[in-house]
Design a protein around this motif. Structure first.
Motif, mmCIF file in Angstrom:
data_model
loop_
_atom_site.group_PDB
_atom_site.id
_atom_site.type_symbol
_atom_site.label_atom_id
_atom_site.label_comp_id
_atom_site.label_asym_id
_atom_site.label_seq_id
_atom_site.Cartn_x
_atom_site.Cartn_y
_atom_site.Cartn_z
ATOM 1 N N VAL A 14 0.362 67.750 39.323
ATOM 2 C CA VAL A 14 -0.420 68.989 39.359
ATOM 3 C C VAL A 14 0.244 69.967 38.385
ATOM 4 C CG1 VAL A 14 -1.191 70.902 40.804
ATOM 5 C CG2 VAL A 14 -1.070 68.600 41.755
ATOM 6 N N GLU A 17 3.391 72.795 39.043
ATOM 7 C CA GLU A 17 4.167 72.543 40.255
ATOM 8 C C GLU A 17 5.634 72.860 39.988
ATOM 9 O OE1 GLU A 17 2.404 69.369 43.443
ATOM 10 O OE2 GLU A 17 3.539 68.582 41.782
ATOM 11 N N SER A 26 -7.042 76.591 44.723
ATOM 12 C CA SER A 26 -6.871 75.505 45.694
ATOM 13 C C SER A 26 -7.818 74.329 45.432
ATOM 14 C CB SER A 26 -7.046 76.026 47.119
ATOM 15 O OG SER A 26 -8.331 76.574 47.294
ATOM 16 N N LYS A 29 -6.386 72.372 42.531
ATOM 17 C CA LYS A 29 -5.221 71.611 42.991
ATOM 18 C C LYS A 29 -5.670 70.358 43.757
ATOM 19 C CE LYS A 29 -0.808 72.850 44.687
ATOM 20 N NZ LYS A 29 -0.006 73.859 45.373
ATOM 21 N N LYS A 33 -4.946 66.372 42.844
ATOM 22 C CA LYS A 33 -4.344 65.451 43.803
ATOM 23 C C LYS A 33 -5.213 64.209 43.993
ATOM 24 C CE LYS A 33 -1.323 68.638 46.112
ATOM 25 N NZ LYS A 33 -0.802 69.149 47.365
#
Length: 87
Positions: A14, A17, A26, A29, A33
């Protein structure tokens, strides 16, 4: 950065990080992932006028609908690797 249209990359992290005060939405992110877990390469489909390579991808949601994304690789990003062509 030396990426061209049709090159393939794999997302391995990501962006931002472990960088203090780095803000990433969010949902973005979550998308990163999912890409990491999927472990499939992505094809660069365009390079914009600033030299930023872009790729598209989609995920199928539990209700059967598709979630579409378009993201670019920024010059300082180190969360990707170029996928070598098979011989």
């Amino acid at each position: 950065m030396n990426l061209k249209v049709n090159d393939k990359v794999r997302i391995i992290g990501v962006p931002g990080e472990n960088i203090p005060n780095y803000v990433i939405h969010s949902s973005t992110k979550r998308a990163y992932k999912k890409l990491i877990a999927r472990k499939r390469p992505l094809r660069i489909n365009r390079v914009d006028e600033f030299g930023q390579p872009w790729y598209n991808f989609k995920f199928q949601l539990k209700n059967g609908a598709w979630e579409h994304h378009t993201m670019c690789i920024m010059e300082n990003d180190n969360n990707w690797i170029k996928v070598k062509k098979r011989k």
